[in-house]
Design a protein around this motif. Sequence first.
Motif, mmCIF file in Angstrom:
data_model
loop_
_atom_site.group_PDB
_atom_site.id
_atom_site.type_symbol
_atom_site.label_atom_id
_atom_site.label_comp_id
_atom_site.label_asym_id
_atom_site.label_seq_id
_atom_site.Cartn_x
_atom_site.Cartn_y
_atom_site.Cartn_z
ATOM 1 N N LEU A 139 60.163 108.984 41.199
ATOM 2 C CA LEU A 139 60.749 109.372 39.918
ATOM 3 C C LEU A 139 61.199 108.156 39.122
ATOM 4 C CD1 LEU A 139 62.853 112.504 40.920
ATOM 5 C CD2 LEU A 139 60.700 112.450 39.672
ATOM 6 N N ARG A 140 61.787 107.174 39.805
ATOM 7 C CA ARG A 140 62.235 105.958 39.129
ATOM 8 C C ARG A 140 61.040 105.206 38.549
ATOM 9 N NH1 ARG A 140 64.543 103.851 43.228
ATOM 10 N NH2 ARG A 140 66.228 105.336 43.239
ATOM 11 N N SER A 141 59.934 105.205 39.261
ATOM 12 C CA SER A 141 58.713 104.572 38.780
ATOM 13 C C SER A 141 58.188 105.285 37.541
ATOM 14 C CB SER A 141 57.656 104.582 39.890
ATOM 15 O OG SER A 141 56.440 104.086 39.403
ATOM 16 N N ALA A 166 57.342 105.379 31.679
ATOM 17 C CA ALA A 166 57.573 106.016 30.381
ATOM 18 C C ALA A 166 58.136 105.015 29.382
ATOM 19 C CB ALA A 166 58.514 107.207 30.538
ATOM 20 N N VAL A 167 59.094 104.214 29.826
ATOM 21 C CA VAL A 167 59.701 103.203 28.944
ATOM 22 C C VAL A 167 58.657 102.162 28.556
ATOM 23 C CG1 VAL A 167 61.434 101.361 28.822
ATOM 24 C CG2 VAL A 167 62.029 103.567 29.824
ATOM 25 N N LYS A 168 57.849 101.731 29.520
ATOM 26 C CA LYS A 168 56.824 100.722 29.240
ATOM 27 C C LYS A 168 55.784 101.242 28.260
ATOM 28 C CE LYS A 168 57.130 98.316 33.643
ATOM 29 N NZ LYS A 168 56.471 98.053 34.934
ATOM 30 N N SER A 169 55.422 102.516 28.363
ATOM 31 C CA SER A 169 54.411 103.068 27.460
ATOM 32 C C SER A 169 54.905 103.074 26.022
ATOM 33 C CB SER A 169 54.004 104.471 27.893
ATOM 34 O OG SER A 169 55.091 105.360 27.791
ATOM 35 N N ILE A 217 62.892 110.700 30.564
ATOM 36 C CA ILE A 217 64.136 109.957 30.750
ATOM 37 C C ILE A 217 65.306 110.912 30.966
ATOM 38 C CG2 ILE A 217 65.794 108.441 29.589
ATOM 39 C CD1 ILE A 217 63.322 107.070 28.271
ATOM 40 N N ASP A 218 65.383 111.956 30.134
ATOM 41 C CA ASP A 218 66.466 112.934 30.273
ATOM 42 C C ASP A 218 66.397 113.665 31.607
ATOM 43 O OD1 ASP A 218 67.708 112.400 27.860
ATOM 44 O OD2 ASP A 218 66.528 113.891 26.767
ATOM 45 N N SER A 219 65.195 114.031 32.009
ATOM 46 C CA SER A 219 65.002 114.754 33.257
ATOM 47 C C SER A 219 65.485 113.934 34.448
ATOM 48 C CB SER A 219 63.519 115.096 33.420
ATOM 49 O OG SER A 219 63.244 115.514 34.721
ATOM 50 N N ILE A 220 65.152 112.667 34.447
ATOM 51 C CA ILE A 220 65.514 111.806 35.565
ATOM 52 C C ILE A 220 67.008 111.492 35.544
ATOM 53 C CG2 ILE A 220 65.124 109.500 36.523
ATOM 54 C CD1 ILE A 220 62.129 110.002 35.787
ATOM 55 N N ALA A 221 67.587 111.415 34.349
ATOM 56 C CA ALA A 221 69.038 111.216 34.255
ATOM 57 C C ALA A 221 69.781 112.456 34.744
ATOM 58 C CB ALA A 221 69.430 110.896 32.819
ATOM 59 N N ASP A 222 69.251 113.641 34.443
ATOM 60 C CA ASP A 222 69.875 114.882 34.909
ATOM 61 C C ASP A 222 69.888 114.968 36.434
ATOM 62 O OD1 ASP A 222 70.378 115.745 32.349
ATOM 63 O OD2 ASP A 222 68.609 117.036 32.234
ATOM 64 N N ILE A 251 69.029 110.143 39.136
ATOM 65 C CA ILE A 251 68.231 109.053 39.701
ATOM 66 C C ILE A 251 68.646 107.755 39.006
ATOM 67 C CG2 ILE A 251 65.892 108.188 40.140
ATOM 68 C CD1 ILE A 251 66.527 110.840 41.553
ATOM 69 N N VAL A 252 68.873 107.845 37.697
ATOM 70 C CA VAL A 252 69.475 106.746 36.934
ATOM 71 C C VAL A 252 70.704 107.316 36.235
ATOM 72 C CG1 VAL A 252 67.333 105.462 36.572
ATOM 73 C CG2 VAL A 252 68.060 107.128 34.891
ATOM 74 N N HIS A 253 71.647 106.468 35.931
ATOM 75 C CA HIS A 253 72.883 106.921 35.296
ATOM 76 C C HIS A 253 72.591 107.408 33.881
ATOM 77 C CE1 HIS A 253 77.014 106.818 33.772
ATOM 78 N NE2 HIS A 253 77.377 106.895 35.046
ATOM 79 N N LYS A 254 73.327 108.429 33.459
ATOM 80 C CA LYS A 254 73.095 109.024 32.144
ATOM 81 C C LYS A 254 73.300 108.020 31.010
ATOM 82 C CE LYS A 254 77.750 110.874 32.088
ATOM 83 N NZ LYS A 254 78.607 111.134 30.987
ATOM 84 N N ASN A 255 74.240 107.088 31.184
ATOM 85 C CA ASN A 255 74.472 106.087 30.139
ATOM 86 C C ASN A 255 73.314 105.101 30.041
ATOM 87 O OD1 ASN A 255 76.882 107.373 29.849
ATOM 88 N ND2 ASN A 255 78.159 105.648 30.462
ATOM 89 N N LYS A 256 72.713 104.774 31.170
ATOM 90 C CA LYS A 256 71.552 103.881 31.158
ATOM 91 C C LYS A 256 70.388 104.556 30.452
ATOM 92 C CE LYS A 256 68.341 101.296 33.995
ATOM 93 N NZ LYS A 256 68.032 100.736 35.308
ATOM 94 N N ALA A 257 70.196 105.829 30.745
ATOM 95 C CA ALA A 257 69.120 106.586 30.092
ATOM 96 C C ALA A 257 69.363 106.650 28.587
ATOM 97 C CB ALA A 257 69.042 107.987 30.683
ATOM 98 N N ALA A 258 70.593 106.928 28.189
ATOM 99 C CA ALA A 258 70.929 107.010 26.770
ATOM 100 C C ALA A 258 70.723 105.655 26.093
ATOM 101 C CB ALA A 258 72.368 107.475 26.598
#
Length: 88
Positions: free
Chosen positions: A24-26, A31-34, A58-63, A66-73
């Motif tokens: 999921l982190r990958s 997604a960010v790289k694309s 990004i939102d799905s993985i933050a929910d 897997i990554v912190h919600k602030n990092k995703a935001a």
Amino acid sequence: MANSAQARKRARQAVKQNAHNSALRSQYRTAVKSVRKAIDAGDHAKAREVFAKAAQIIDSIADKKIVHKNKAARHKSRLNASIKALAA
């Protein structure tokens, strides 16, 4: 090494969960790289389209924490700002 049956099971589960979270982190990073790639190419329309898909990932993985919600935001905000700067 785990000594009890419970500890052995938790170790097995941890390996599986780590593999799942890593995948999921990958997906998040891809997604960010694309979006970055579309921005670097200078294609505003394509960047907006790719960003919309990436934002969902990004939102799905933050929910799933897997990554912190602030990092995703923060990532979403910076990508969106880059897209807006591209239009100007």
